[in-house]
Design an enzyme around this catalytic site. Sequence first.
Site, PDB file in Angstrom:
ATOM      1  N   ASP A  54      -5.285   9.492   9.565  1.00  0.00           N
ATOM      2  CA  ASP A  54      -3.970   9.024   9.992  1.00  0.00           C
ATOM      3  C   ASP A  54      -3.512   9.669  11.289  1.00  0.00           C
ATOM      4  O   ASP A  54      -3.764  10.846  11.545  1.00  0.00           O
ATOM      5  CB  ASP A  54      -2.942   9.297   8.892  1.00  0.00           C
ATOM      6  CG  ASP A  54      -3.213   8.469   7.650  1.00  0.00           C
ATOM      7  OD1 ASP A  54      -3.259   7.242   7.788  1.00  0.00           O
ATOM      8  OD2 ASP A  54      -3.396   9.041   6.566  1.00  0.00           O
TER       9      ASP A  54
ATOM     10  N   GLU B   1       0.859  -1.179   0.000  1.00  0.00           N
ATOM     11  CA  GLU B   1       0.000   0.000   0.000  1.00  0.00           C
ATOM     12  C   GLU B   1       0.899   1.234   0.000  1.00  0.00           C
ATOM     13  O   GLU B   1       1.750   1.388   0.889  1.00  0.00           O
ATOM     14  CB  GLU B   1      -0.871  -0.021   1.256  1.00  0.00           C
ATOM     15  CG  GLU B   1      -2.151   0.769   1.140  1.00  0.00           C
ATOM     16  CD  GLU B   1      -2.996   0.627   2.394  1.00  0.00           C
ATOM     17  OE1 GLU B   1      -3.278   1.660   3.016  1.00  0.00           O
ATOM     18  OE2 GLU B   1      -3.347  -0.512   2.767  1.00  0.00           O
TER      19      GLU B   1
END
Length: 261
Positions: free
Chosen positions: A58, A47
């Site tokens: 995040d 990824e």
Amino acid sequence: MLRESIEELRAHGQKALIPYIVGGFPDLEGSMELLLELQQRGAAAIEVGIPFSDPMADGPVIQRAHAEALAQGVSPGAILEALREIRERVRIPVILMTYYNPVFRMGEDAFAQKAREAGASGVIIPDLPPEEASGWIEVTSKRGLSTVFLVAPNTPLERVKRIATVTTGFLYYLSLKGVTGSKIKDLEEVRRKVKGIREVANLPICVGFGIREGWEAKVLGEVADGIIVGSSLLYALQEHGREAMMELFEDLKEALSGPFV
């Protein structure tokens, strides 16, 4: 290719370990070297995060990597070009993870075309819900890209069914409600949710967010088809260097060596 590669591993009693890296971190060339080394060490897929100024899903570790890449002037176009240049050396699926803004600015079809030219197999856009993604789904289908949508711990099973109908890669189950890098509080609850999703969705299920150690990967690997690990690997890289990152990856790989039934 993405779904098929995970299903092939499952058919052999194996699980997919999918590491997450940030394109352009520690620098553009270094991120491509990480990709190739992780492939060599047995990653099932990679990824690759495209740096964004406001990565809302995040935590601080990945935010820092995004910020450092952006400070070097790394752009989505530069990452896609760097991936294109190493395409012939990449033998496993590459999954781009990007927020919708860079896709919108480039144009959905242009982004999808460049992603395919770069050798990407699929794309994850965490801030694009399936209900608003009809144009993107049409474009990815035309360009031969897999779609990967996310399922949260509080997603009702009826909505999971709808999400599964437009997902062509794998379902990405978020093991917690917080941001990446947070600690999983109840592994047994995650296992129960994954089992419930499997009853209503005929797709591979990969679990990400909060997985830090091999034993956690092993416990979740007993019910999931794959494990996605990002923050802990990037933290090891940031604090202790590339060798520490690869040591952690090897620990995770060993934990998922199975065999699983």
